[in-house]
Design a protein around this motif. Structure first.
Motif, PDB file in Angstrom:
ATOM      1  N   LEU A 275       0.827  -1.208   0.000  1.00  7.96           N
ATOM      2  CA  LEU A 275       0.000   0.000   0.000  1.00  7.96           C
ATOM      3  C   LEU A 275       0.862   1.261   0.000  1.00  7.96           C
ATOM      4  N   SER A 276       2.127   1.111   0.317  1.00  2.61           N
ATOM      5  CA  SER A 276       3.033   2.266   0.307  1.00  2.61           C
ATOM      6  C   SER A 276       3.284   2.787  -1.110  1.00  2.61           C
ATOM      7  N   LYS A 277       2.871   2.029  -2.127  1.00  2.00           N
ATOM      8  CA  LYS A 277       3.028   2.463  -3.513  1.00  2.00           C
ATOM      9  C   LYS A 277       1.923   3.428  -3.956  1.00  2.00           C
ATOM     10  N   LEU A 278       0.923   3.615  -3.096  1.00  2.00           N
ATOM     11  CA  LEU A 278      -0.239   4.444  -3.463  1.00  2.00           C
ATOM     12  C   LEU A 278       0.085   5.908  -3.198  1.00  2.00           C
TER      13      LEU A 278
ATOM     14  N   GLU B  89       6.935   1.229   5.703  1.00  2.00           N
ATOM     15  CA  GLU B  89       6.908   1.769   4.343  1.00  2.00           C
ATOM     16  C   GLU B  89       5.787   2.788   4.145  1.00  2.00           C
ATOM     17  N   LEU B  90       4.728   2.690   4.956  1.00  2.00           N
ATOM     18  CA  LEU B  90       3.586   3.589   4.799  1.00  2.00           C
ATOM     19  C   LEU B  90       3.942   5.038   5.117  1.00  2.00           C
ATOM     20  N   THR B  91       5.038   5.256   5.827  1.00  2.00           N
ATOM     21  CA  THR B  91       5.436   6.635   6.139  1.00  2.00           C
ATOM     22  C   THR B  91       5.852   7.401   4.882  1.00  2.00           C
ATOM     23  N   LYS B  92       6.018   6.692   3.766  1.00  2.00           N
ATOM     24  CA  LYS B  92       6.372   7.333   2.495  1.00  2.00           C
ATOM     25  C   LYS B  92       5.174   7.999   1.822  1.00  2.00           C
ATOM     26  N   LEU B  93       3.976   7.743   2.338  1.00  2.00           N
ATOM     27  CA  LEU B  93       2.759   8.267   1.703  1.00  2.00           C
ATOM     28  C   LEU B  93       2.608   9.745   2.058  1.00  2.00           C
TER      29      LEU B  93
ATOM     30  N   THR C 220       5.278  -1.256  17.788  1.00  2.00           N
ATOM     31  CA  THR C 220       5.120   0.189  17.964  1.00  2.00           C
ATOM     32  C   THR C 220       4.558   0.775  16.678  1.00  2.00           C
ATOM     33  N   PHE C 221       4.107   2.020  16.747  1.00  2.00           N
ATOM     34  CA  PHE C 221       3.616   2.645  15.514  1.00  2.00           C
ATOM     35  C   PHE C 221       4.535   3.781  15.090  1.00  2.00           C
ATOM     36  N   PRO C 222       4.598   4.038  13.779  1.00  2.00           N
ATOM     37  CA  PRO C 222       5.545   5.017  13.241  1.00  2.00           C
ATOM     38  C   PRO C 222       5.214   6.436  13.698  1.00  2.00           C
ATOM     39  N   THR C 223       6.233   7.248  13.773  1.00  2.00           N
ATOM     40  CA  THR C 223       6.040   8.669  14.092  1.00  2.00           C
ATOM     41  C   THR C 223       6.777   9.561  13.103  1.00  2.00           C
ATOM     42  N   SER C 224       7.366   8.960  12.082  1.00  2.00           N
ATOM     43  CA  SER C 224       8.145   9.742  11.119  1.00  2.00           C
ATOM     44  C   SER C 224       7.359   9.955   9.836  1.00  2.00           C
ATOM     45  N   GLY C 225       7.888  10.799   8.965  1.00  2.00           N
ATOM     46  CA  GLY C 225       7.253  11.041   7.673  1.00  2.00           C
ATOM     47  C   GLY C 225       5.836  11.551   7.826  1.00  2.00           C
ATOM     48  N   SER C 226       4.948  11.019   7.006  1.00  2.00           N
ATOM     49  CA  SER C 226       3.554  11.457   7.036  1.00  2.00           C
ATOM     50  C   SER C 226       2.870  11.117   8.356  1.00  2.00           C
ATOM     51  N   PHE C 227       3.437  10.190   9.132  1.00  2.00           N
ATOM     52  CA  PHE C 227       2.808   9.766  10.384  1.00  2.00           C
ATOM     53  C   PHE C 227       3.046  10.745  11.526  1.00  2.00           C
TER      54      PHE C 227
END
Length: 215
Positions: free
Chosen positions: A134-137, A157-161, A177-184
């Motif tokens: 889904l990170s390709k969307l 990978e979802l942080t790339k969205l 844990t859940f991401p906190t970087s990028g879009s998150f």
């Protein structure tokens, strides 16, 4: 003049051949989904393969090229599973299948829907992990997977969205844990709440994503 006439004729013939091919491919993809679900209210009755163009089917929206752009089947009482063929809807922008009784995994093939803006699968009974594909969307703005039975870690990978505005995976069984970087960085903890095995935000530089936990 004659050469131009032949060129125009060839172009029109090619257009005639390609359009049904796209329609058939997308119609086949949608019909594969119809076959995989139970439809007690008959909302998919118009999905007839004898009607070559799926743009004539209810709950399906197309663009000016007769390519499918929306699938609106929220709260339709459907049960059954998603199918990999949905990934063939290349121009799909909105996949709205929320508040049904869909089971099984989210197909990784949905990562091929490069035009997708909204993926709403919330309030179903989906299982398995969130596909990293889904990170390709890159156009995705809304990803709502809350109120399911999803397990595993949230793919980093979802942080790339970069276009993502709403992300909700609350009320599942995710872990780690859940991401906190990028879009998150802009999402509050409400996006992740009610996952008993989810340990909280990733502390960059202190807690490695792949260490420990109950995953």
């Amino acid at each position: 003049m004659r050469a131009m006439f032949h060129l125009l004729t060839a172009f029109l013939l090619l257009s005639t051949l390609l359009a049904p091919a796209n329609a058939n491919l997308e119609g086949d993809a949608l019909y594969a989904f119809r076959r995989s679900v139970k439809d007690p209210n008959g909302v998919l009755e118009s999905w007839d393969l004898n009607l070559v163009d799926p743009c004539t089917w209810f709950h399906v929206t197309c663009d000016s090229d007769n390519r499918v752009t929306r699938l609106d089947l929220g709260n339709a009482k459907l049960s059954g599973s998603l199918v990999p063929e949905l990934g063939n809807l290349e121009r799909l922008q909105y996949l709205e299948l929320y508040m049904n009784n869909l089971t099984g995994p989210i197909p990784k093939e949905l990562g091929g829907l490069r035009s997708l803006v909204s993926l709403d699968l919330y309030h179903n009974i989906l299982t398995g992990s969130i596909p990293a594909s889904l990170s390709k969307l890159s156009n995705l703005k809304f990803l709502r997977l809350n109120i399911n039975n999803l397990t595993g870690k949230i793919p980093r990978e979802l942080t790339k969205l970069g276009s993502l505005k709403i992300f909700d995976v609350s009320n599942n069984d995710l872990c780690g844990t859940f991401p906190t970087s990028g879009s998150f960085s802009k999402f509050s903890e409400e996006s992740f709440m009610n996952n008993p095995r989810l340990e909280g935000p990733e502390l960059m530089g202190f807690v490695r994503y792949d260490v420990g936990g109950s995953c």
